[in-house]
Motif scaffolding. Structure first.
Motif, PDB file in Angstrom:
ATOM      1  N   UNK A  48       0.854  -1.189   0.000  1.00 12.66           N
ATOM      2  CA  UNK A  48       0.000   0.000   0.000  1.00 12.66           C
ATOM      3  C   UNK A  48       0.889   1.238   0.000  1.00 12.66           C
ATOM      4  N   UNK A  49       0.327   2.352  -0.445  1.00 16.97           N
ATOM      5  CA  UNK A  49       1.063   3.606  -0.464  1.00 16.97           C
ATOM      6  C   UNK A  49       0.095   4.762  -0.336  1.00 16.97           C
ATOM      7  N   UNK A  50       0.629   5.890   0.126  1.00 21.02           N
ATOM      8  CA  UNK A  50      -0.202   7.068   0.339  1.00 21.02           C
ATOM      9  C   UNK A  50       0.600   8.299  -0.055  1.00 21.02           C
ATOM     10  N   UNK A  51      -0.075   9.279  -0.632  1.00 20.12           N
ATOM     11  CA  UNK A  51       0.636  10.479  -1.048  1.00 20.12           C
ATOM     12  C   UNK A  51       0.824  11.436   0.126  1.00 20.12           C
ATOM     13  N   UNK A  52       1.468  12.558  -0.156  1.00 20.62           N
ATOM     14  CA  UNK A  52       1.830  13.496   0.904  1.00 20.62           C
ATOM     15  C   UNK A  52       0.618  14.015   1.671  1.00 20.62           C
ATOM     16  N   UNK A  53      -0.448  14.269   0.962  1.00 15.07           N
ATOM     17  CA  UNK A  53      -1.625  14.865   1.598  1.00 15.07           C
ATOM     18  C   UNK A  53      -2.562  13.828   2.193  1.00 15.07           C
ATOM     19  N   UNK A  54      -2.341  12.578   1.847  1.00 16.63           N
ATOM     20  CA  UNK A  54      -3.247  11.539   2.300  1.00 16.63           C
ATOM     21  C   UNK A  54      -4.506  11.460   1.447  1.00 16.63           C
ATOM     22  N   UNK A  55      -4.505  12.122   0.314  1.00  9.51           N
ATOM     23  CA  UNK A  55      -5.700  12.167  -0.531  1.00  9.51           C
ATOM     24  C   UNK A  55      -5.716  11.091  -1.598  1.00  9.51           C
ATOM     25  N   UNK A  56      -4.589  10.467  -1.817  1.00 13.42           N
ATOM     26  CA  UNK A  56      -4.510   9.420  -2.828  1.00 13.42           C
ATOM     27  C   UNK A  56      -3.780   8.220  -2.236  1.00 13.42           C
ATOM     28  N   UNK A  57      -4.375   7.051  -2.458  1.00 13.70           N
ATOM     29  CA  UNK A  57      -3.783   5.824  -1.931  1.00 13.70           C
ATOM     30  C   UNK A  57      -3.716   4.760  -3.009  1.00 13.70           C
ATOM     31  N   UNK A  58      -2.861   3.793  -2.774  1.00 11.40           N
ATOM     32  CA  UNK A  58      -2.704   2.654  -3.679  1.00 11.40           C
ATOM     33  C   UNK A  58      -2.708   1.384  -2.847  1.00 11.40           C
ATOM     34  N   UNK A  59      -3.326   0.337  -3.367  1.00  8.45           N
ATOM     35  CA  UNK A  59      -3.314  -0.969  -2.711  1.00  8.45           C
ATOM     36  C   UNK A  59      -3.025  -2.056  -3.736  1.00  8.45           C
ATOM     37  N   UNK A  60      -2.216  -2.991  -3.357  1.00  5.76           N
ATOM     38  CA  UNK A  60      -2.031  -4.172  -4.187  1.00  5.76           C
ATOM     39  C   UNK A  60      -3.356  -4.928  -4.247  1.00  5.76           C
ATOM     40  N   UNK A  61      -3.599  -5.585  -5.362  1.00  4.82           N
ATOM     41  CA  UNK A  61      -4.872  -6.302  -5.526  1.00  4.82           C
ATOM     42  C   UNK A  61      -5.099  -7.319  -4.406  1.00  4.82           C
ATOM     43  N   UNK A  62      -4.030  -7.901  -3.931  1.00  8.14           N
ATOM     44  CA  UNK A  62      -4.152  -8.964  -2.933  1.00  8.14           C
ATOM     45  C   UNK A  62      -4.636  -8.464  -1.572  1.00  8.14           C
TER      46      UNK A  62
END
Length: 123
Positions: A48-62
Motif C-alpha cells: 500500500x502507499x499514500x501520497x503526501x496529503x493523504x488524498x490518494x492511496x494505492x493498494x495491491x490487488x491482494x
C-alpha cells in the motif's frame, strides 16, 4: 534517516493488526510513504502507499478491501491497518519514504527504509 516499523506479531487467520511507521520529525511530511512486504524466498513487493496529503492511496490487488493505509503527520507516523488476515499475508513488512510527494509502486521510487516488522498469520 531511521524509520521505525512496529506492530507486527502472530495472529490467527481472520484477525487484525495495525502496523506503525514512525520517523523523525518532517522525514516524510512532504513525501509519499509506502508499505512493502517480503515473504521468505520472494521479492519485496508493495502492499500500500499514500501520497503526501493523504488524498490518494494505492493498494495491491491482494490486499484491497482488507488493508487501509493512513498517515498522521502531527505524530510523524504512517499506519497500515490490516484486517481479515490470511496465512499468505505472512511476511516481513517494511515502510519507506517515497522520492516525491506522490507515491511509486516500484522499490526504486523509495528511499529511507525501515528495518521491518514480522507479521505471521496462522491458519
Amino acid at each position: 534517516v531511521q524509520l521505525q516499523a512496529s506492530g507486527g506479531g502472530l495472529v490467527q487467520a481472520g484477525g487484525s493488526l495495525r502496523l506503525s511507521c514512525a520517523a523523525p520529525r518532517r522525514t516524510f511530511s512532504n513525501n509519499g510513504v509506502g508499505w512493502f512486504r517480503q515473504a521468505p524466498g520472494k521479492e519485496r513487493d508493495i502492499v500500500a502507499a499514500i501520497d503526501r496529503r493523504g488524498s490518494s492511496t494505492y493498494y495491491a490487488d491482494s490486499v484491497k478491501g482488507r488493508f487501509t493505509i493512513s498517515r498522521d503527520d502531527a505524530k510523524n507516523t504512517v499506519y497500515l491497518q490490516m484486517s481479515s488476515l490470511k496465512p499468505e499475508d505472512t511476511a516481513l513488512y517494511f515502510c519507506a519514504v517515497a522520492l516525491s510527494s506522490t507515491y511509486a509502486v516500484q522499490r526504486d521510487g523509495y528511499r529511507y527504509w525501515g528495518q521491518g516488522t514480522l507479521v505471521t498469520v496462522s491458519s
